[in-house]
Design a protein around this motif. Sequence first.
Motif, PDB file in Angstrom:
ATOM      1  N   GLU A   1       0.838  -1.215   0.000  1.00  0.00           N
ATOM      2  CA  GLU A   1       0.000   0.000   0.000  1.00  0.00           C
ATOM      3  C   GLU A   1       0.867   1.257   0.000  1.00  0.00           C
ATOM      4  O   GLU A   1       0.574   2.231  -0.682  1.00  0.00           O
ATOM      5  N   TYR A   2       1.913   1.218   0.832  1.00  0.00           N
ATOM      6  CA  TYR A   2       2.813   2.374   0.906  1.00  0.00           C
ATOM      7  C   TYR A   2       3.402   2.664  -0.467  1.00  0.00           C
ATOM      8  O   TYR A   2       3.385   3.791  -0.953  1.00  0.00           O
ATOM      9  N   TYR A   3       3.909   1.593  -1.106  1.00  0.00           N
ATOM     10  CA  TYR A   3       4.558   1.762  -2.404  1.00  0.00           C
ATOM     11  C   TYR A   3       3.560   2.302  -3.431  1.00  0.00           C
ATOM     12  O   TYR A   3       3.874   3.179  -4.226  1.00  0.00           O
ATOM     13  N   ALA A   4       2.336   1.771  -3.361  1.00  0.00           N
ATOM     14  CA  ALA A   4       1.320   2.178  -4.331  1.00  0.00           C
ATOM     15  C   ALA A   4       0.860   3.616  -4.112  1.00  0.00           C
ATOM     16  O   ALA A   4       0.235   4.216  -4.985  1.00  0.00           O
ATOM     17  N   SER A   5       1.182   4.174  -2.931  1.00  0.00           N
ATOM     18  CA  SER A   5       0.780   5.562  -2.672  1.00  0.00           C
ATOM     19  C   SER A   5       1.705   6.544  -3.390  1.00  0.00           C
ATOM     20  O   SER A   5       1.437   7.727  -3.465  1.00  0.00           O
ATOM     21  N   ILE A   6       2.827   6.036  -3.912  1.00  0.00           N
ATOM     22  CA  ILE A   6       3.774   6.880  -4.636  1.00  0.00           C
ATOM     23  C   ILE A   6       3.561   6.680  -6.130  1.00  0.00           C
ATOM     24  O   ILE A   6       3.308   5.563  -6.575  1.00  0.00           O
ATOM     25  N   GLY A   7       3.665   7.753  -6.894  1.00  0.00           N
ATOM     26  CA  GLY A   7       3.592   7.613  -8.345  1.00  0.00           C
ATOM     27  C   GLY A   7       2.255   8.016  -8.927  1.00  0.00           C
ATOM     28  O   GLY A   7       1.460   8.696  -8.271  1.00  0.00           O
ATOM     29  N   THR A   8       1.997   7.574 -10.165  1.00  0.00           N
ATOM     30  CA  THR A   8       0.751   7.931 -10.838  1.00  0.00           C
ATOM     31  C   THR A   8      -0.209   6.752 -10.747  1.00  0.00           C
ATOM     32  O   THR A   8       0.096   5.735 -10.134  1.00  0.00           O
ATOM     33  N   GLU A   9      -1.363   6.902 -11.412  1.00  0.00           N
ATOM     34  CA  GLU A   9      -2.381   5.863 -11.304  1.00  0.00           C
ATOM     35  C   GLU A   9      -1.876   4.499 -11.782  1.00  0.00           C
ATOM     36  O   GLU A   9      -2.104   3.483 -11.150  1.00  0.00           O
TER      37      GLU A   9
ATOM     38  N   ASN B   1      23.940  20.117 -16.323  1.00  0.00           N
ATOM     39  CA  ASN B   1      24.969  20.513 -15.351  1.00  0.00           C
ATOM     40  C   ASN B   1      25.316  19.427 -14.349  1.00  0.00           C
ATOM     41  O   ASN B   1      26.476  19.112 -14.150  1.00  0.00           O
ATOM     42  N   ASN B   2      24.287  18.872 -13.677  1.00  0.00           N
ATOM     43  CA  ASN B   2      24.558  17.802 -12.713  1.00  0.00           C
ATOM     44  C   ASN B   2      24.258  16.463 -13.365  1.00  0.00           C
ATOM     45  O   ASN B   2      23.103  16.140 -13.617  1.00  0.00           O
ATOM     46  N   THR B   3      25.298  15.696 -13.619  1.00  0.00           N
ATOM     47  CA  THR B   3      25.062  14.384 -14.195  1.00  0.00           C
ATOM     48  C   THR B   3      25.111  13.355 -13.079  1.00  0.00           C
ATOM     49  O   THR B   3      25.746  13.576 -12.060  1.00  0.00           O
ATOM     50  N   GLY B   4      24.437  12.260 -13.288  1.00  0.00           N
ATOM     51  CA  GLY B   4      24.517  11.194 -12.294  1.00  0.00           C
ATOM     52  C   GLY B   4      23.180  10.518 -12.093  1.00  0.00           C
ATOM     53  O   GLY B   4      22.255  10.672 -12.884  1.00  0.00           O
ATOM     54  N   LEU B   5      23.081   9.774 -10.999  1.00  0.00           N
ATOM     55  CA  LEU B   5      21.887   9.014 -10.714  1.00  0.00           C
ATOM     56  C   LEU B   5      20.855   9.862 -10.016  1.00  0.00           C
ATOM     57  O   LEU B   5      21.176  10.600  -9.098  1.00  0.00           O
ATOM     58  N   VAL B   6      19.620   9.707 -10.442  1.00  0.00           N
ATOM     59  CA  VAL B   6      18.544  10.501  -9.900  1.00  0.00           C
ATOM     60  C   VAL B   6      17.354   9.589  -9.666  1.00  0.00           C
ATOM     61  O   VAL B   6      16.955   8.866 -10.571  1.00  0.00           O
ATOM     62  N   GLU B   7      16.797   9.582  -8.457  1.00  0.00           N
ATOM     63  CA  GLU B   7      15.609   8.767  -8.201  1.00  0.00           C
ATOM     64  C   GLU B   7      14.447   9.675  -7.846  1.00  0.00           C
ATOM     65  O   GLU B   7      14.541  10.483  -6.920  1.00  0.00           O
ATOM     66  N   VAL B   8      13.366   9.559  -8.586  1.00  0.00           N
ATOM     67  CA  VAL B   8      12.193  10.404  -8.352  1.00  0.00           C
ATOM     68  C   VAL B   8      10.930   9.561  -8.394  1.00  0.00           C
ATOM     69  O   VAL B   8      10.906   8.506  -9.027  1.00  0.00           O
ATOM     70  N   PRO B   9       9.857  10.041  -7.737  1.00  0.00           N
ATOM     71  CA  PRO B   9       8.586   9.330  -7.860  1.00  0.00           C
ATOM     72  C   PRO B   9       8.119   9.401  -9.314  1.00  0.00           C
ATOM     73  O   PRO B   9       8.318  10.431  -9.966  1.00  0.00           O
ATOM     74  N   LEU B  10       7.525   8.336  -9.833  1.00  0.00           N
ATOM     75  CA  LEU B  10       6.935   8.427 -11.161  1.00  0.00           C
ATOM     76  C   LEU B  10       5.848   9.498 -11.104  1.00  0.00           C
ATOM     77  O   LEU B  10       5.185   9.679 -10.083  1.00  0.00           O
ATOM     78  N   GLY B  11       5.684  10.221 -12.197  1.00  0.00           N
ATOM     79  CA  GLY B  11       4.773  11.362 -12.170  1.00  0.00           C
ATOM     80  C   GLY B  11       5.508  12.685 -12.039  1.00  0.00           C
ATOM     81  O   GLY B  11       4.922  13.755 -12.216  1.00  0.00           O
ATOM     82  N   THR B  12       6.793  12.617 -11.726  1.00  0.00           N
ATOM     83  CA  THR B  12       7.627  13.814 -11.718  1.00  0.00           C
ATOM     84  C   THR B  12       7.791  14.273 -13.166  1.00  0.00           C
ATOM     85  O   THR B  12       7.820  13.449 -14.078  1.00  0.00           O
ATOM     86  N   THR B  13       7.902  15.579 -13.392  1.00  0.00           N
ATOM     87  CA  THR B  13       8.036  16.024 -14.780  1.00  0.00           C
ATOM     88  C   THR B  13       9.495  16.012 -15.219  1.00  0.00           C
ATOM     89  O   THR B  13      10.412  16.054 -14.401  1.00  0.00           O
ATOM     90  N   LEU B  14       9.685  15.975 -16.536  1.00  0.00           N
ATOM     91  CA  LEU B  14      11.037  16.035 -17.088  1.00  0.00           C
ATOM     92  C   LEU B  14      11.703  17.340 -16.663  1.00  0.00           C
ATOM     93  O   LEU B  14      12.895  17.385 -16.385  1.00  0.00           O
TER      94      LEU B  14
END
Lengths: 572, 161
Positions: A363-371, A386-399
């Motif tokens: 449930e917790y995991y499903a509360s993050i992201g889009t439908e 400018n900043n290259t590297g690894l980036v982790e974001v919730p799905l639904g974040t914009t480009l």
Amino acid sequence: MNIEQLTVLRTAAREKLLVRDGEKSKDGYEYHVLVCGGTGCVSSGCKSVRDTLIDEIKNRGLEEKVRVIVTGCLGPCNMGPIVTIYPDGTFYQRVKADDAVYIVREHLEQGRHIEGLMYRSPETGKLQDRWQDIDYFRNQKRLVLRNCGFIDPLSLEEYIARDGYAALAAVLEADSPEKVIDEITISGLRGRGGAGFPTGLKWGFVRKAPGTPKYVVCNGDEGDPGAFMDRSVLEGDPHSVLEGMVIGAYAVGASQGYAYIRAEYPLAIKNFTYAIELARANGLLGKNILGMGFDFDVEVRVGAGAFVCGEETALLESIMGRRGEPRPRPPFPAQEGLFGKPTTINNVETWANVPLIIHRGGEYYASIGTEKSKGTKVFALAGKVNNTGLVEVPLGTTLRQVIYDIGGGVPNGKALKAVQTGGPSGGAIPAKFVDVPISYESLAELGSIMGSGGMIVLDEDSCMVDLARFFMDFVQEESCGKCTPCRIGTRRMSEILTKMTQGRGTPEDLELLIELANVVKNSALCGLGQTAPNPVLSTTSNYRDEYDTHVKEQKCPTGVCPMRVAPSRVRK
Amino acid sequence: MGSERHTSVDEHTRSILVPHIGRQGAFVDALHDVQQAFGYLPEQALRVLADELKLPLSQVWGVASFYDQFYSVPRGRNIVRVCTGTACQVRGCQAVLQRMESVMDLKNGETSADRAFTLETVNCVGCCGLAPVVVINKKVVPNRDVERVIRDLSKGDEGDE
């Protein structure tokens, strides 16, 4: 060890990490100095930084006060070598061996922070001394990367301190395999390798498929050029992947697992192999795991440089010691996989999500992201940013949030032109769609794919015809040759694109290119061939005028292409 | 001479294969180990491998020739690989490759006559944050340091890990 011993060990291990939680330690250490030891930082010289730190700490008699820990990849490779000092989380970037001496004398001995090594916000010019405050990190949601750059990847104890193997213990103690699959289904987790197939559904198929033994496989053949999420997770938090695999094996009823890691990632192979040995020596892998009567073991298989082996059926062939050629599906690996037996094959990042989902609940995991796209996704941000590297974001974040808020925008005041997602199987998303929330569905609508998470930023100086040529050259080189559309089609497309970039293309060539792209897309055998035309299709539909200039005026608007090459130098 | 050399390749290969006999599907791993020992895959070693693993030589060659990272000819003692992944491409790896070709006086894929160096390309080593990069032996080297590292290696200074 058994479950009780694991709990005891966790309590003790947590005490040793108190400094990193910003608290006072009970073992006398006042500082934890974390040196990023990911592949990026290794190449910018972190080993001499670590050695100098250790020597100088010894020279100043601070060994009892200061612990030095080498971690896996923290993410922002362009800022390396990176040193983070706890309890504050002070972040020092581009540290050289000489700076390390200074860090010991000033920061560790005198408690004075060193401004010259700190990160300065390019927008406001303000110093951001703690890593948590830096825009690059502040705007992320690090779930898969929760331990990367924070723990010693070679220490089982540190992983356990961070709730490691708690999910496995809970599952073996109280849950039926079906319950585990239900939890994964509730979470909405979808395959992070690119296709986005619901993980719970896949596990359910394998569980129900007749035939024994069953296998689980970790796809660590991260072949998309420009993607390095899996490398970083395997290097920085190998136990999370391993724990995910053990839980998956319990759920589907497998007794043997394989992790297929590409040969280009020697540090990932080393760290993951070591994690397996540690887990096995401590009763977390092998016979009678945690004393609960479940048997499962994992073997590492090293790739040998074939992009097509990222395709699941090709990967299975390679594990079996054959040419890594894909085969038609069905039968799917869930029915007939490794050695003809039911097999669940998931990507590194998918496996790393599993312990987290079990531990915190579907449930917790499903509360993050889009439908329809749940949870977070790790992206490898690179190219003109400018900043290259690894980036982790919730799905639904914009480009836009990823490229500007986290990536710090395009360097040298240039304009953003496009974002290439999904590597050679994806497409270039024009800058005008930068406010679209990222999900499996939205990227597909824009003619690209989520892919494994490569995100290459292109600025106004990038030529889209040349980009398409680059990907097509790559794909035709990597085509395994088994099916004709891919073997010959990608070669022809590559030739046409090369012609165009040399100023010899015609409008008829452009029509033929698009026709070929559609034919290959519809007729190739496997995912490699079916998606190979995507870069062509997305650039010809979004940047048609650029192609027209190449084939009608024999000009490259950006000046990237070597137009008008003498006939003798034309590639055969 | 020739048969003596064969005998030593045969024995060496056999000893390498011991841990792989009977392991399910361990063939690619075995090729890795043989290549590790000889620096490439000598034909004689492949013959021994086919014999020991009870596989037709055609199948052994079929697999060995399929993968980019198996080599059928001897390579240089130092391997310089220019990364041509997407991030390196966007940040100018083609110019880096041209520069390496002129600095080393080798074309992409060639080995120097004294076998000191091989120049090749590689599809992404996952170091995109530092693009463009060159891999020298096992080490990823940022663009600015490449020529210095190669100079050091030419002087016989084995600066690698």
